[in-house]
Design a protein around this motif. Sequence first.
Motif, short mmCIF file in Angstrom:
data_model
loop_
_atom_site.label_atom_id
_atom_site.label_comp_id
_atom_site.label_asym_id
_atom_site.label_seq_id
_atom_site.Cartn_x
_atom_site.Cartn_y
_atom_site.Cartn_z
N VAL A 127 0.80 -1.58 0.12
CA VAL A 127 -0.37 -0.18 -0.17
C VAL A 127 1.03 1.26 0.25
N ARG A 128 0.80 2.46 -0.69
CA ARG A 128 1.15 3.93 0.00
C ARG A 128 0.70 4.85 -0.48
N ILE A 129 1.54 5.78 0.34
CA ILE A 129 0.99 6.55 0.99
C ILE A 129 1.74 7.69 0.69
N THR A 130 1.49 9.36 0.14
CA THR A 130 2.30 10.33 -0.45
C THR A 130 2.11 11.51 0.31
N VAL A 131 3.17 11.86 1.10
CA VAL A 131 3.37 12.84 2.27
C VAL A 131 4.59 13.58 1.78
N ARG A 132 4.00 15.07 2.41
CA ARG A 132 4.59 16.69 1.69
C ARG A 132 4.78 16.81 3.44
N GLU A 133 5.68 18.13 2.83
CA GLU A 133 6.65 17.81 4.57
C GLU A 133 5.71 18.88 5.05
N LEU A 134 4.70 18.98 6.03
CA LEU A 134 4.12 20.53 6.76
C LEU A 134 4.45 20.97 8.10
N GLY A 135 5.91 20.11 8.51
CA GLY A 135 5.92 20.44 10.47
C GLY A 135 7.11 19.69 10.39
N ARG A 136 6.96 19.95 11.78
CA ARG A 136 8.57 18.54 12.54
C ARG A 136 7.83 17.21 12.04
N GLY A 137 6.41 16.71 12.64
CA GLY A 137 6.16 15.29 12.46
C GLY A 137 6.27 15.17 11.09
N THR A 138 5.70 16.10 9.88
CA THR A 138 5.64 15.23 8.59
C THR A 138 6.93 15.00 8.39
N SER A 139 7.89 15.54 8.59
CA SER A 139 9.29 16.01 7.71
C SER A 139 9.90 15.19 8.29
N ARG A 140 10.06 14.31 9.90
CA ARG A 140 10.24 12.97 10.33
C ARG A 140 10.08 11.75 9.31
N LEU A 141 8.85 11.74 8.90
CA LEU A 141 8.38 10.26 8.16
C LEU A 141 8.74 10.48 7.00
N THR A 142 9.79 10.93 6.14
CA THR A 142 11.05 11.32 5.16
C THR A 142 11.89 10.75 5.62
N ARG A 143 12.10 10.78 6.48
CA ARG A 143 13.74 9.91 7.43
C ARG A 143 13.53 8.21 7.48
N LEU A 144 12.11 8.19 7.92
CA LEU A 144 12.20 6.78 8.63
C LEU A 144 13.03 5.78 8.08
N ARG A 145 13.02 4.74 8.40
CA ARG A 145 14.06 3.42 8.18
C ARG A 145 13.05 2.62 7.81
N THR A 146 13.98 1.69 6.97
CA THR A 146 12.55 0.45 6.00
C THR A 146 12.87 -0.06 7.06
N GLY A 147 12.00 -1.06 7.68
CA GLY A 147 11.38 -2.25 8.26
C GLY A 147 10.91 -1.33 9.35
N THR A 148 10.14 -0.61 9.21
CA THR A 148 9.80 0.70 10.67
C THR A 148 8.40 -0.37 10.35
N PHE A 149 7.29 -0.77 11.89
CA PHE A 149 6.85 -0.87 11.84
C PHE A 149 5.20 -0.05 11.93
N VAL A 150 4.38 -0.36 11.27
CA VAL A 150 3.45 0.94 11.16
C VAL A 150 1.98 0.26 11.38
N SER A 151 1.32 1.07 12.51
CA SER A 151 0.25 0.60 13.07
C SER A 151 -0.88 1.35 12.54
N ILE A 152 -1.76 0.94 11.89
CA ILE A 152 -3.16 1.45 11.24
C ILE A 152 -4.62 1.88 11.80
N GLU A 153 -5.55 3.19 11.93
CA GLU A 153 -6.85 3.28 11.98
C GLU A 153 -7.78 3.90 11.12
N GLY A 154 -8.50 2.76 9.98
CA GLY A 154 -9.55 3.13 8.82
C GLY A 154 -9.37 1.95 8.26
N PRO A 155 -9.56 2.12 7.09
CA PRO A 155 -9.91 3.50 6.05
C PRO A 155 -11.10 4.16 6.62
#
Length: 482
Positions: free
Chosen positions: A314-342
Motif C-alpha cells: 500500500v502507498r501513501i504520499t506525504v508532504r513536509e508540513l512541519g516537524r511531524g511529517t518531516s520525520r516521516l521522510t527519514r523513516l528507516r525501512t522495516g519500521t512497524f506501522v499501525s493503522i486506524e481506518g480506512p
Amino acid sequence: MATSTAHPRTSKRARQDGPLSRETVIAARQRARNYRARARAADLMGILCWVSVALSVSLYLAYSGSSQFTSPGGFITAAGIITGLAGTDLILLMLLLAARVPWIDKTVGQDRAIALHKKLGKPALYLILGHGLLLTVGYSITDGSNVIAETISFFGLGNDLLLAYISTGLLLGVVVTSVVAVRRHFAYEAWHVIHLLSYVAVLTALPHQLSIGGVLADGTLQRIYWIGLYVTAFGAIAVFRFAVPIIRTLRHRMRVERIEKIAPGVVSIQLAGADLRRLGAEGGQYAIWRFWSRRTWWHAHPISFSAMPTDRTVRITVRELGRGTSRLTRLRTGTFVSIEGPYGIFTDQARTSPYLTVIAAGIGVTPIRAMLEHAKLRPGEASILLRGSDGSQQYLWQEIGQIAKNTNASAFSMLGPRPRNYPTWMSAHALANNITLESTFPHLHESDLFICGPAAWANEVLADARDAGLPEKQIHIERFDT
C-alpha cells in the motif's frame, strides 16, 4: 496533458461524446438512490441526537423534576439539573461522533462527524457551567445562605461532588485548548494528550450523577437510560478506537518497505504487509497512520492512500508540513506501522451524476489519484484539472495522466501563480483568458465535482461551483491544511 487555456471543445472527450449508454443511465440512477439513502440516514442521525437530549430531560421531569417547580429555589435547582443532563448528553454524543463508528463514517464521513463534534463542544460546556451555577444559586435560595457559603458547603457532601468540580475543570481545559488561536501555541502531542482528558472528565462526573440528590434513583428507567448511554459511548470508543485498529494492525503486519522522493519535501512511502486488500479501502479514503520509530511513535497522521492497496503493498504520499511529517521522510525501512481506518466518503461511491469532474492542487492530488484508479470509469466519463503554482508542484501528475489516457478522460493542467489582491483559485494567466469552470468542463452540470487541495484554495473553487449553480449534492470537497 492539455493546458488550461485550450478551448474545452477541442478536447478528445468532447469530440467523442454521444448519448449516454443504458448502463451509464442505470448507474446514475443507482447513485441517486444511494445519495437519498445516505441523506435519510444523516437526517435520522441528527434527529436521534435531538431525541437523546429531549429524552434525558423528559425522563427527569417524568420521575421527579416537575415537583421541584413549586418555589423560586426549586425552580432554579430544577433548571440547573436540566442543563446538567442536557450538557452531559451532548458530551456523550460528542464522544460517540469521535468514536469512528463505521455507520457514521459511511453516512456523513468522519470529517463531518468531527466537525459536528467540535460544534457541540461550546454549547455542552456552557450547559455544564450553567448547571453548576444554577444549582449553587438554587440551593443557596432554598437554604437561605449566600452563594459562596453554599459552594463551600458542597465540598462537605463527599468525594462525588469534588469529582464533579474536577470534571468541569477538565472540560474547560479541553474546550479552551481546542480554540484555533490557542491550539497553535501547543505542540500536537501536548494538545492531543489534553484532548484525551475529555474521557476522564466524563467518567469523573458519573459518580455524582448517580448519587447526588437521587436524580437517577436506583431502579428507575432514567438510571437505565443513562447507564446505557455511557456504555454505548465508551463501548464504541473501546471497540472502534482501540480494539478494531489493534486487530487490524496485527492482522496486516505493515512495515515501511521503501521511501521514494518525488519532489522537494514530498515523498511516497510504500508499505508492505499481509492481505492488504482486506483493508477494504476505497480510492479517496484516508487512514490514521502511526509509525513506530523512536521519533515518530507518539504522533498519529491522517494521510490519504495515494494508490490502491494490492495484496502485499500500500502507498501513501506525504508532504513536509512541519516537524511531524518531516520525520516521516527519514523513516528507516522495516519500521512497524499501525493503522486506524480506512475512513471517509470522498470516493466514487458518493457520486450522484453520470460524469465526473476533478480539480486538485498540491498534495491534494493524492486521494484523487487513488480515486481515479479505483473508479470504474467509462471512456470519456472523467475530466481532470490539476493545479500548481509552478512546476515543482506536479506531484503524481504523470501517474494521473496515465490513468486519464487509459480511460480516455480529459486531463488539463493549470500552472502559474494566482493574481495578487484578487480572490480566485485560478492562475493569473487563466483568469486573463476568461477561463471558467463551465468553459473548461462542458458537462459540469451533469457531473459530480470533486475538489481537493489547500483549504483557502479549495474554498475558492467551491465558491465558483456554487456561483455556477451546481447543486450541493454534486459537490465533494476535501480540504488540506498547509
